[in-house]
Design a protein around this motif. Structure first.
Motif, short mmCIF file in Angstrom:
data_model
loop_
_atom_site.label_atom_id
_atom_site.label_comp_id
_atom_site.label_asym_id
_atom_site.label_seq_id
_atom_site.Cartn_x
_atom_site.Cartn_y
_atom_site.Cartn_z
N ARG A 42 13.30 78.95 -44.92
CA ARG A 42 14.37 78.80 -45.96
C ARG A 42 15.18 77.72 -45.43
N GLY A 43 14.84 76.48 -46.12
CA GLY A 43 15.42 75.42 -45.72
C GLY A 43 15.38 75.15 -44.06
N LEU A 44 16.40 75.14 -43.31
CA LEU A 44 16.45 74.78 -41.94
C LEU A 44 15.86 76.12 -41.11
N TYR A 251 4.18 71.79 -54.89
CA TYR A 251 5.27 70.89 -55.08
C TYR A 251 6.49 71.92 -55.60
N PHE A 255 9.73 72.35 -53.18
CA PHE A 255 10.90 71.45 -53.62
C PHE A 255 11.60 72.05 -54.61
N ARG A 256 11.21 73.21 -55.42
CA ARG A 256 12.07 73.63 -56.34
C ARG A 256 12.48 75.15 -55.75
N GLY A 257 11.45 75.58 -55.09
CA GLY A 257 11.71 77.12 -54.59
C GLY A 257 12.09 77.18 -53.14
N PHE A 260 8.90 76.36 -47.94
CA PHE A 260 8.08 75.46 -47.55
C PHE A 260 6.81 76.05 -46.90
N LYS B 70 15.95 63.86 -61.97
CA LYS B 70 14.75 64.54 -61.59
C LYS B 70 14.44 64.47 -60.10
N ASP B 71 14.54 63.61 -59.44
CA ASP B 71 14.06 63.44 -58.16
C ASP B 71 15.31 63.70 -57.19
N TRP B 73 16.92 66.26 -56.09
CA TRP B 73 16.99 67.31 -55.28
C TRP B 73 15.86 67.27 -54.31
N THR B 74 14.85 66.90 -54.70
CA THR B 74 13.51 66.60 -54.03
C THR B 74 13.74 65.56 -52.81
N VAL B 77 16.12 67.21 -50.20
CA VAL B 77 15.74 68.11 -49.43
C VAL B 77 14.85 67.61 -48.50
N ALA B 78 13.82 66.63 -48.88
CA ALA B 78 13.23 65.96 -47.89
C ALA B 78 13.94 65.29 -46.84
N ALA B 80 17.25 66.27 -45.81
CA ALA B 80 17.60 67.15 -44.93
C ALA B 80 16.81 67.93 -43.93
N LEU B 81 15.48 68.19 -44.52
CA LEU B 81 14.57 68.78 -43.41
C LEU B 81 14.40 67.68 -42.30
N LYS B 83 16.54 65.78 -41.12
CA LYS B 83 17.99 65.71 -40.58
C LYS B 83 18.35 64.54 -40.72
N THR B 95 22.75 76.78 -53.17
CA THR B 95 21.28 76.75 -52.67
C THR B 95 21.11 75.92 -51.44
N TYR B 98 22.92 78.01 -48.36
CA TYR B 98 22.03 78.88 -48.04
C TYR B 98 21.00 78.54 -46.98
N ASN B 99 20.44 77.23 -47.60
CA ASN B 99 19.17 76.71 -46.49
C ASN B 99 19.77 75.68 -45.49
N TYR B 101 21.49 73.10 -45.55
CA TYR B 101 21.76 71.67 -45.43
C TYR B 101 23.02 71.27 -45.55
N GLU B 384 16.15 76.98 -58.37
CA GLU B 384 14.65 77.44 -58.41
C GLU B 384 14.56 78.24 -59.76
N ALA B 387 15.49 75.95 -63.24
CA ALA B 387 14.66 74.83 -63.41
C ALA B 387 13.22 75.30 -63.72
#
Lengths: 293, 422
Positions: A42-44, A251, A255-257, A260, B70-71, B73-74, B77-78, B80-81, B83, B95, B98-99, B101, B384, B387
């Protein structure tokens, strides 16, 4: 050091850099993806979850739906790529005028980046202001604008059409190269024996192309089943999941959910499917089947 | 030998000093990513904001990250993962927090003056919190209302001074507005959360609820008022034929395009949509008017989106990032955003600002927003489901209207399972 040992060391020295390169770009990413697929992420935040993600994916209706769509999409696209590619290659092989210009023209869609091509088609197919509806309306084929990407059947047909537009040139090029290796004297002998165009195609062209067609379709299946860009740009898997192939599901899950681990599990399953196709086709093309050139 | 050693020591010292000086003079470079930097109407404002900030803070540079909505968030996230996320970001706070980020901002805001902290209502700040910690500073928002094309309304023989207040009146207007290649409105079913935003406004305008109070259960079909609203709204595109065709591919862009081209007479959106329409078709300037969302219940709430600026968890310069966020949240830029890009200010102390009051449409949106619920809804999986799942259900119901209830019952079950699985 003995000579054979020295020779072996030199061999390792030559192979070493390539081996390391392959490890960096193939083995490490695949192993990492597999490792992630064994974790709930879940994320990090990550924790080991064994095969939970595989269980979750395989018991999720969405996975089987996406697999079904992937099979239909790949089947339709590959069949059309091969059929149209073969026809175009035969045409280009026969014609005597504007050969180079036509080759370049047919290859153009393949040169365009998939996302760019998909964006162009997105606007061409736009229901209210799109050129396709305008032209079809102008020649009286349709009365009201069609929602090309708005209904499941039309959306599926549209993404297949765009994939065919982009994928045919590559297949055409492969087949054209194959056609040019067929010895001319076989055709001349057949003509002397009274064979017509269809018989020459059936008994000379096709057998000579058999191995190449199998290789081309293998490559095309592997290439098409993992397509994301065209569908991602044009429909994002919609409407109502009608075009949600496995890579789009992957995908969206990632990225939406933000799941990973589950997305990586879907990726590994997709890889297994691709490998299964590849092994099946490699077995078909083994020399003992008599199809190798 | 000694001379050589002395020379070597001198050279090393000089080199170290040079490197030290160069490092000391190196400005802090921070990236700034929001979904809106690519929107044309906002460009002059953000460029001016950066220019003035950099002039006031010579040691800090801000690099805008231009990315399509539309890109957005993607890409975040990429990064952020890895770092490597941009320091300053505007994303779905719950969101992203919680993750893991985002970085909590409590220590920064607590260090500010009481006047600064009081510029936002506790409700507004709570919308930028996750598990009691503040992860974003509210910067701008948008209240959803019904926006009309004055010419089309007048041509249909309707009175712009008396816009519909109830669904029945809205339906009567819609019938008169539809015809000759023009539709009353657009039903949104495209794959973005704008579809969900508009759907929620319809549900709330009928006294329905899409979720229970603690966001552990979905009630799209379970709540009869919600289901009635869904059927009515989606029905505008179906058998009623009052909405533009191809709703399953209609997003914010298509909706505003249709409105700008005079193809639809009304659109449900926020004030920024008016700026977009005017940008797309300058002839529309002054040709729009706004009214509260038609409702079946008294004092029905509308929706106000809240966009906050946050600091990513991996930002190496959080103090500098906070400095920029504070600068960007200043009254001056809040007013500029409202004036130029039609983005509503969220600061309490701007409600009576003369420049805000001077724009009658903005003032009207502010008035409508007094009965608004904040958006996004507080769930870490909101991005999630808003959308994804909800849009899928809307698309299915648009394609199979006779199965609407069944589709939304399935959605309730699916969402409830997901919400409880968090």
């Amino acid at each position: 050091m003995r000579q054979w040992q020295r020779r072996r060391l030199v061999g390792y020295a030559f192979v070493g850099p390539v081996f390391l390169f392959l490890c960096a770009v193939v083995v490490f990413p695949l192993s990492h993806a597999f490792w992630i697929s064994l974790h709930r992420t879940r994320g990090l935040a990550t924790r080991f979850s064994g095969t939970d993600n595989y269980h979750r994916a395989l018991t999720d209706e969405a996975f089987w739906h996406a697999l079904g769509v992937s099979v239909q999409f790949t089947g339709a696209c590959v069949a059309l790529h091969m059929l149209i590619g073969l026809c175009l290659a035969l045409l280009l092989n026969e014609i005597r005028f504007a050969k180079t210009a036509l080759r370049v023209a047919f290859l153009t869609p393949w040169m365009v980046a998939p996302a760019v091509g998909a964006t162009i088609w997105l606007w061409l197919l736009e229901p209210q202001f799109g050129v396709v509806n305008y032209l079809l309306g102008a020649i009286g084929v349709i009365d009201t604008p069609l929602a090309w990407l708005g209904t499941p059947k039309l959306a599926f047909m549209s993404v297949v059409a765009v994939d065919v537009w982009r994928g045919v040139p590559f297949v055409m090029l492969l087949i054209l190269a194959g056609l040019q290796t067929i010895p001319r004297d076989q055709y001349e002998a057949a003509s002397i024996d009274g064979a017509g165009p269809w018989q020459r195609f059936r008994y000379i062209t096709l057998p000579n192309l058999r191995y190449l067609l199998v290789v081309a379709s293998t490559l095309d299946i592997i290439n098409t089943i993992r397509h994301y860009d065209i569908i991602g740009v044009m429909t994002a898997g919609g409407p109502a999941g009608a075009t949600e192939v496995l890579p789009v599901l992957l995908y969206n899950t990632a990225f939406r959910g933000n799941r990973f681990g589950e997305a990586a599990a879907i990726g590994v399953l997709l890889l297994l499917i691709v490998l299964a196709f590849a092994i099946f086709h490699i077995r078909l093309t083994r020399p003992e089947h008599g199809s190798a050139p | 030998m000694r001379t050589t050693q002395t020379l070597a020591a001198l050279a090393t010292a000089t080199l170290c000093a040079a490197i030290g000086t160069a490092t000391a003079q190196q400005p802090i470079v921070m990236q700034w990513q929001t979904a809106n930097l690519t929107e044309k109407q906002y460009e002059p404002v953000w460029k001016a904001t950066i220019a003035e900030f950099e002039a006031a803070n010579p040691g800090i540079k801000v690099e805008p990250v231009l990315v399509a909505r539309k890109d957005h968030w993607t890409k975040f996230v990429a990064a952020a993962l890895a770092k490597q996320a941009p320091c300053i970001v505007s994303v779905d706070v719950a969101t992203a927090a919680y993750n893991g980020y985002l970085m909590p901002l409590d220590k920064f805001i607590q260090a500010e003056s009481a006047e600064f902290r009081g510029a936002w209502s506790p409700d507004m700040l709570s919308a930028a919190k996750w598990k009691g910690k503040l992860y974003g500073l509210p910067i701008w928002g948008g209240t959803y209302a019904e926006i009309y094309n004055r010419d089309l309304v007048t041509k249909a023989g309707l009175d712009p001074a008396n816009p519909p207040k109830t669904w029945a009146e809205y339906l009567a207007w819609s019938k008169k507005l539809t015809g000759n290649g023009v539709w009353a409105t657009a039903v949104l079913g495209g794959k973005t959360d704008t579809t969900t935003r508009v759907l929620l406004t319809w549900i709330w305008s009928n006294g329905g609820e899409a979720f229970n109070a603690d966001m552990t259960e979905a009630t799209f079909a379970k709540n009869p008022k919600s289901l009635e609203a869904i059927k009515f709204y989606l029905g505008l595109a179906g058998k009623q034929g009052l909405a533009a065709p191809a709703p399953t591919t209609t997003n914010y862009l298509e909706q505003t395009n249709l409105f700008a081209q005079g193809k639809i007479a009304t659109m449900r959106n926020a004030y920024w949509a008016v700026a977009k329409v005017n940008e797309d078709n300058p002839a529309m300037k002054g040709n729009t008017f706004v009214a509260p969302i038609p409702a079946n219940v008294a004092n029905a709430p509308t929706m106000s989106t809240m966009t906050a600026s946050s600091i990513s968890a991996s930002c190496p310069h959080p103090e500098a990032a906070w400095k920029f966020i504070k600068f960007d949240a200043d009254k001056k830029w809040s007013v500029e955003r409202a004036r130029v890009a039609n983005w509503m200010p969220l600061r309490n102390d701007l409600a009576n600002d003369p420049q805000v009051k001077a724009d009658p449409m903005l003032a009207q949106f502010v008035q409508i927003g007094t009965r608004a619920r904040s958006y996004p809804l507080p769930s870490p999986i909101w991005a999630e489901i808003a959308a994804g799942d909800i849009v899928d259900a809307v698309q299915r119901a648009l394609l199979q209207p006779e199965k609407t209830e069944e589709i939304f019952r399935d959605l309730d079950a699916r969402l409830t399972k997901k919400l409880r699985d968090v």
